[in-house]
Scaffold this active site. Structure first.
Site, short mmCIF file in Angstrom:
data_model
loop_
_atom_site.label_atom_id
_atom_site.label_comp_id
_atom_site.label_asym_id
_atom_site.label_seq_id
_atom_site.Cartn_x
_atom_site.Cartn_y
_atom_site.Cartn_z
CG ASP A 19 -4.42 -3.84 -11.26
OD1 ASP A 19 -3.61 -3.45 -10.41
OD2 ASP A 19 -5.26 -4.74 -11.05
CE1 TYR A 108 -6.67 1.08 2.49
CE2 TYR A 108 -6.78 1.49 4.84
CZ TYR A 108 -6.73 1.96 3.55
OH TYR A 108 -6.76 3.32 3.31
CE LYS A 112 -3.38 2.38 1.53
NZ LYS A 112 -3.06 3.37 0.48
CE1 TYR A 122 11.93 -0.19 -3.76
CE2 TYR A 122 12.73 1.29 -5.46
CZ TYR A 122 12.27 0.06 -5.08
OH TYR A 122 12.14 -0.94 -6.02
NE ARG A 149 -13.21 5.79 2.83
CZ ARG A 149 -12.25 6.28 2.08
NH1 ARG A 149 -11.10 6.58 2.61
NH2 ARG A 149 -12.44 6.47 0.78
N1 LIG Z 1 -10.05 9.30 2.02
C1 LIG Z 1 -9.53 8.95 3.19
O1 LIG Z 1 -10.05 9.30 4.26
C2 LIG Z 1 -8.27 8.15 3.24
C3 LIG Z 1 -7.77 7.80 4.50
C4 LIG Z 1 -6.58 7.07 4.57
C5 LIG Z 1 -5.93 6.71 3.42
N2 LIG Z 1 -6.43 7.05 2.21
C6 LIG Z 1 -5.70 6.58 1.03
O2 LIG Z 1 -5.70 7.58 0.03
C7 LIG Z 1 -5.83 6.98 -1.26
C8 LIG Z 1 -7.02 7.56 -2.00
O3 LIG Z 1 -8.19 7.36 -1.21
P1 LIG Z 1 -9.61 7.85 -1.70
O4 LIG Z 1 -10.41 8.13 -0.49
O5 LIG Z 1 -9.45 8.89 -2.77
O6 LIG Z 1 -10.15 6.48 -2.30
P2 LIG Z 1 -11.02 6.19 -3.61
O7 LIG Z 1 -11.62 4.84 -3.43
O8 LIG Z 1 -11.90 7.35 -3.91
O9 LIG Z 1 -9.89 6.13 -4.73
C9 LIG Z 1 -9.00 5.06 -4.84
C10 LIG Z 1 -8.77 4.79 -6.30
O10 LIG Z 1 -7.79 3.77 -6.43
C11 LIG Z 1 -8.15 2.97 -7.54
N3 LIG Z 1 -7.48 1.67 -7.43
C12 LIG Z 1 -7.67 0.70 -6.49
N4 LIG Z 1 -6.84 -0.35 -6.73
C13 LIG Z 1 -6.11 -0.04 -7.84
C14 LIG Z 1 -5.10 -0.70 -8.60
N5 LIG Z 1 -4.67 -1.92 -8.26
N6 LIG Z 1 -4.60 -0.07 -9.68
C15 LIG Z 1 -5.03 1.16 -10.04
N7 LIG Z 1 -5.99 1.85 -9.37
C16 LIG Z 1 -6.52 1.26 -8.28
C17 LIG Z 1 -9.67 2.88 -7.45
O11 LIG Z 1 -10.19 2.51 -8.70
C18 LIG Z 1 -10.02 4.31 -7.06
O12 LIG Z 1 -10.19 5.11 -8.20
C19 LIG Z 1 -5.95 5.47 -1.02
O13 LIG Z 1 -4.67 4.89 -1.20
C20 LIG Z 1 -6.37 5.36 0.43
O14 LIG Z 1 -5.92 4.16 1.02
C21 LIG Z 1 -7.59 7.75 2.09
#
Ligand SMILES: NC(=O)c1ccc[n+]([C@@H]2O[C@H](COP(=O)([O-])OP(=O)(O)OC[C@H]3O[C@@H](n4cnc5c(N)ncnc54)[C@H](O)[C@@H]3O)[C@@H](O)[C@H]2O)c1
Length: 175
Positions: A19, A108, A112, A122, A149
């Protein structure tokens, strides 16, 4: 685990399950950090909103500190949600957003936004070299069918020959 099975026996690959809300210290040097960790779909990030905020804020801070210690370049996966419920379409990068800090999406959206604030502070204080990508709706192979989604929802409903769920009048637009 299924998604990374092809990498598991590569000598230069190591999986650490952690985590990011807990500080991470590694014995070996690090030259790039890609922070993608965060529950990303509304049902997932609202299931434990306080953990979502912790992940965005404390988790990003922990990884920025790791970047600073290692002089590593840092990429933050940010989101179109930093624009909140935008009043202009499409959103340009200089649009500052229209966000509600007390609503159910705030963990969220505001999480973010604070993560971006940390990244740019930073950068300004020359503690880490950062990049921020504001991702919109991204989808692809090995995506979780139950992610929640819109693109995966519609694809799954089409594949299973179920009615497609459309919220509101269906006239929404999206970059
Ligand atoms: N896919 C999209 O359309 C999209 C859009 C905007 C932003 N994002 C951002 O991109 C990133 C990846 O998105 P994704 O679609 O692959 O999501 P996803 O849910 O497939 O993957 C996110 C991963 O983060 C892990 N995670 C969550 N909280 C955690 C923590 N505290 N410590 C360690 N791991 C943790 C989850 O276990 C998961 O494996 C995210 O940060 C998301 O906010 C994605």
């Amino acid at each position: 685990m299924e998604n990374i099975v092809s990498m598991l026996d590569r000598p230069r690959f190591r999986l650490i399950e952690q985590d990011i809300c807990r500080p991470l210290d590694l014995a070996e040097p690090v030259d790039r950090i890609f922070n993608l960790a965060c529950a990303a779909s509304p049902p997932r990030y609202q299931a434990d909103p306080i953990h979502t905020t912790r992940t965005c804020v404390i988790g990003t801070l922990n990884l920025l500190e790791l970047a600073a210690r290692n002089n590593a370049r840092f990429l933050q996966a940010s989101t179109s949600e930093v624009y909140g419920d935008p009043e202009q379409h499409p959103q340009t990068e200089d649009y500052v957003g229209h966000v509600n800090c007390t609503g159910p999406r705030a963990c969220y959206d505001e999480g973010k936004r604070t993560a971006e604030t940390l990244c740019f502070d930073y950068l300004r204080t020359e503690m880490a070299d950062i990049r921020v990508a504001r991702i919109f709706n991204t989808y692809g192979p090995r995506m979780d069918p139950a992610d929640g989604r819109i693109v995966s929802n519609l694809v799954m409903q089409a594949l299973e020959k179920r009615p497609l769920t459309i919220f509101g009048d269906g006239l929404q637009t999206r970059s």
